[in-house]
Write a protein that holds these residues in place. Structure first.
Motif, PDB file in Angstrom:
ATOM      1  N   VAL A 145       0.884  -1.159   0.000  1.00  0.00           N
ATOM      2  CA  VAL A 145       0.000   0.000   0.000  1.00  0.00           C
ATOM      3  C   VAL A 145       0.919   1.206   0.000  1.00  0.00           C
ATOM      4  O   VAL A 145       1.781   1.346   0.863  1.00  0.00           O
ATOM      5  CB  VAL A 145      -0.927   0.060   1.228  1.00  0.00           C
ATOM      6  CG1 VAL A 145      -1.612   1.424   1.315  1.00  0.00           C
ATOM      7  CG2 VAL A 145      -1.979  -1.036   1.169  1.00  0.00           C
ATOM      8  N   ILE A 146       0.750   2.062  -1.002  1.00  0.00           N
ATOM      9  CA  ILE A 146       1.487   3.320  -1.050  1.00  0.00           C
ATOM     10  C   ILE A 146       0.483   4.433  -0.789  1.00  0.00           C
ATOM     11  O   ILE A 146      -0.502   4.570  -1.512  1.00  0.00           O
ATOM     12  CB  ILE A 146       2.190   3.543  -2.401  1.00  0.00           C
ATOM     13  CG1 ILE A 146       3.053   2.343  -2.771  1.00  0.00           C
ATOM     14  CG2 ILE A 146       3.041   4.817  -2.349  1.00  0.00           C
ATOM     15  CD1 ILE A 146       3.694   2.432  -4.153  1.00  0.00           C
ATOM     16  N   TYR A 147       0.734   5.192   0.272  1.00  0.00           N
ATOM     17  CA  TYR A 147      -0.142   6.300   0.652  1.00  0.00           C
ATOM     18  C   TYR A 147       0.545   7.595   0.237  1.00  0.00           C
ATOM     19  O   TYR A 147       1.605   7.939   0.754  1.00  0.00           O
ATOM     20  CB  TYR A 147      -0.390   6.282   2.165  1.00  0.00           C
ATOM     21  CG  TYR A 147      -1.462   7.237   2.629  1.00  0.00           C
ATOM     22  CD1 TYR A 147      -2.781   6.822   2.730  1.00  0.00           C
ATOM     23  CD2 TYR A 147      -1.157   8.546   2.973  1.00  0.00           C
ATOM     24  CE1 TYR A 147      -3.772   7.693   3.166  1.00  0.00           C
ATOM     25  CE2 TYR A 147      -2.134   9.421   3.405  1.00  0.00           C
ATOM     26  CZ  TYR A 147      -3.446   8.987   3.490  1.00  0.00           C
ATOM     27  OH  TYR A 147      -4.423   9.858   3.914  1.00  0.00           O
ATOM     28  N   PHE A 148      -0.048   8.291  -0.722  1.00  0.00           N
ATOM     29  CA  PHE A 148       0.489   9.553  -1.235  1.00  0.00           C
ATOM     30  C   PHE A 148      -0.248  10.710  -0.563  1.00  0.00           C
ATOM     31  O   PHE A 148      -1.468  10.663  -0.400  1.00  0.00           O
ATOM     32  CB  PHE A 148       0.270   9.650  -2.745  1.00  0.00           C
ATOM     33  CG  PHE A 148       0.996   8.614  -3.548  1.00  0.00           C
ATOM     34  CD1 PHE A 148       2.311   8.818  -3.944  1.00  0.00           C
ATOM     35  CD2 PHE A 148       0.368   7.437  -3.927  1.00  0.00           C
ATOM     36  CE1 PHE A 148       2.980   7.876  -4.703  1.00  0.00           C
ATOM     37  CE2 PHE A 148       1.031   6.485  -4.680  1.00  0.00           C
ATOM     38  CZ  PHE A 148       2.342   6.704  -5.066  1.00  0.00           C
ATOM     39  N   ALA A 149       0.490  11.755  -0.217  1.00  0.00           N
ATOM     40  CA  ALA A 149      -0.112  12.930   0.419  1.00  0.00           C
ATOM     41  C   ALA A 149       0.720  14.171   0.096  1.00  0.00           C
ATOM     42  O   ALA A 149       1.888  14.061  -0.270  1.00  0.00           O
ATOM     43  CB  ALA A 149      -0.193  12.721   1.929  1.00  0.00           C
ATOM     44  N   PRO A 150       0.127  15.360   0.269  1.00  0.00           N
ATOM     45  CA  PRO A 150       0.893  16.592   0.026  1.00  0.00           C
ATOM     46  C   PRO A 150       1.985  16.807   1.081  1.00  0.00           C
ATOM     47  O   PRO A 150       3.106  17.179   0.749  1.00  0.00           O
ATOM     48  CB  PRO A 150      -0.148  17.700   0.100  1.00  0.00           C
ATOM     49  CG  PRO A 150      -1.482  17.047   0.158  1.00  0.00           C
ATOM     50  CD  PRO A 150      -1.285  15.624   0.509  1.00  0.00           C
ATOM     51  N   THR A 151       1.635  16.578   2.362  1.00  0.00           N
ATOM     52  CA  THR A 151       2.574  16.773   3.474  1.00  0.00           C
ATOM     53  C   THR A 151       2.286  15.722   4.545  1.00  0.00           C
ATOM     54  O   THR A 151       1.283  15.001   4.478  1.00  0.00           O
ATOM     55  CB  THR A 151       2.418  18.165   4.123  1.00  0.00           C
ATOM     56  OG1 THR A 151       1.110  18.260   4.680  1.00  0.00           O
ATOM     57  CG2 THR A 151       2.653  19.285   3.134  1.00  0.00           C
ATOM     58  N   LYS A 152       3.126  15.689   5.562  1.00  0.00           N
ATOM     59  CA  LYS A 152       2.875  14.804   6.710  1.00  0.00           C
ATOM     60  C   LYS A 152       1.848  15.493   7.601  1.00  0.00           C
ATOM     61  O   LYS A 152       2.171  16.124   8.597  1.00  0.00           O
ATOM     62  CB  LYS A 152       4.166  14.534   7.478  1.00  0.00           C
ATOM     63  CG  LYS A 152       3.976  13.551   8.609  1.00  0.00           C
ATOM     64  CD  LYS A 152       5.247  13.314   9.386  1.00  0.00           C
ATOM     65  CE  LYS A 152       4.977  12.389  10.571  1.00  0.00           C
ATOM     66  NZ  LYS A 152       6.153  12.235  11.417  1.00  0.00           N
ATOM     67  N   ASP A 153       0.588  15.348   7.239  1.00  0.00           N
ATOM     68  CA  ASP A 153      -0.502  15.994   7.957  1.00  0.00           C
ATOM     69  C   ASP A 153      -1.218  14.991   8.867  1.00  0.00           C
ATOM     70  O   ASP A 153      -0.732  13.873   9.070  1.00  0.00           O
ATOM     71  CB  ASP A 153      -1.465  16.657   6.968  1.00  0.00           C
ATOM     72  CG  ASP A 153      -2.037  15.673   5.947  1.00  0.00           C
ATOM     73  OD1 ASP A 153      -1.936  14.443   6.158  1.00  0.00           O
ATOM     74  OD2 ASP A 153      -2.590  16.136   4.939  1.00  0.00           O
ATOM     75  N   ASP A 154      -2.362  15.384   9.394  1.00  0.00           N
ATOM     76  CA  ASP A 154      -3.109  14.512  10.301  1.00  0.00           C
ATOM     77  C   ASP A 154      -3.581  13.220   9.635  1.00  0.00           C
ATOM     78  O   ASP A 154      -3.661  12.175  10.279  1.00  0.00           O
ATOM     79  CB  ASP A 154      -4.313  15.257  10.892  1.00  0.00           C
ATOM     80  CG  ASP A 154      -3.892  16.318  11.897  1.00  0.00           C
ATOM     81  OD1 ASP A 154      -2.765  16.219  12.437  1.00  0.00           O
ATOM     82  OD2 ASP A 154      -4.686  17.253  12.143  1.00  0.00           O
ATOM     83  N   HIS A 155      -3.890  13.279   8.342  1.00  0.00           N
ATOM     84  CA  HIS A 155      -4.325  12.071   7.627  1.00  0.00           C
ATOM     85  C   HIS A 155      -3.177  11.067   7.523  1.00  0.00           C
ATOM     86  O   HIS A 155      -3.388   9.856   7.676  1.00  0.00           O
ATOM     87  CB  HIS A 155      -4.859  12.425   6.242  1.00  0.00           C
ATOM     88  CG  HIS A 155      -6.052  13.320   6.284  1.00  0.00           C
ATOM     89  ND1 HIS A 155      -7.282  12.908   6.738  1.00  0.00           N
ATOM     90  CD2 HIS A 155      -6.190  14.620   5.945  1.00  0.00           C
ATOM     91  CE1 HIS A 155      -8.131  13.912   6.672  1.00  0.00           C
ATOM     92  NE2 HIS A 155      -7.493  14.972   6.189  1.00  0.00           N
ATOM     93  N   VAL A 156      -1.984  11.546   7.276  1.00  0.00           N
ATOM     94  CA  VAL A 156      -0.802  10.675   7.217  1.00  0.00           C
ATOM     95  C   VAL A 156      -0.542  10.076   8.589  1.00  0.00           C
ATOM     96  O   VAL A 156      -0.294   8.862   8.720  1.00  0.00           O
ATOM     97  CB  VAL A 156       0.436  11.450   6.703  1.00  0.00           C
ATOM     98  CG1 VAL A 156       1.695  10.626   6.867  1.00  0.00           C
ATOM     99  CG2 VAL A 156       0.238  11.869   5.253  1.00  0.00           C
ATOM    100  N   LYS A 157      -0.605  10.896   9.624  1.00  0.00           N
ATOM    101  CA  LYS A 157      -0.378  10.395  10.986  1.00  0.00           C
ATOM    102  C   LYS A 157      -1.413   9.343  11.361  1.00  0.00           C
ATOM    103  O   LYS A 157      -1.089   8.322  11.978  1.00  0.00           O
ATOM    104  CB  LYS A 157      -0.389  11.558  11.983  1.00  0.00           C
ATOM    105  CG  LYS A 157       0.804  12.484  11.812  1.00  0.00           C
ATOM    106  CD  LYS A 157       0.697  13.702  12.712  1.00  0.00           C
ATOM    107  CE  LYS A 157       1.811  14.682  12.422  1.00  0.00           C
ATOM    108  NZ  LYS A 157       1.652  15.942  13.149  1.00  0.00           N
TER     109      LYS A 157
END
Length: 145
Positions: free
Chosen positions: A32-44
């Motif tokens: 599973v590769i989780y892509f995001a703009p920044t290390k935000d609350d969704h990433v955490k």
């Protein structure tokens, strides 16, 4: 002498020498590769949920990676092994979006979703895959009590 040289070269550069990993038709694990703009609350939250589901993910031979547009990766080694911007292009992730991709052992995309992860759906999607069916038939579950 010349034929021995040609034979040696042919042996060194045979098809089997090129089959792993780039040309392998069977990957060693699911991802599973989780892509995001920044290390935000969704990433955490995603990272926390991977810890909560760790046993079930290991049982399904699932590796999770996080890649952000600003260069954060989890695990850290990902940024040294992959061209991060190329990963965004390969998986057609729109800039500024949260996108996760489930990749099977055959190397193909199996599921795609946004910010929130439904782990039950992911586990179910993996469990109906033919390779996983074989794994379940031949291996016990270390996660069952």
């Amino acid at each position: 002498m010349r034929s021995a040289f040609v034979f040696t070269i042919a042996l060194l550069y045979s098809v089997t020498a090129w089959t792993y990993p780039a040309y392998s038709s069977h990957w060693q694990h699911r991802s599973v590769i989780y892509f995001a703009p920044t290390k935000d609350d969704h990433v955490k939250q995603f990272l926390l949920e991977t810890l909560i589901n760790d046993c079930e993910l290991q049982e399904r031979d699932l590796v999770t990676l996080v890649v952000t547009e600003d260069g954060f990766t989890d695990p850290v080694w990902v940024k040294y092994e992959f061209n991060l911007s190329a990963l965004f292009d390969v998986y057609k992730v729109k800039p500024g979006s949260h996108t996760a991709v489930l990749i099977g052992k055959d190397g193909t995309e199996k599921l795609r979703w946004g910010k929130q992860t439904n782990w039950e759906l992911i586990k179910h999607t993996i469990d109906i895959m033919p390779v996983r069916q074989y794994e379940m038939a031949t291996q016990g579950s270390p996660c069952s009590a």
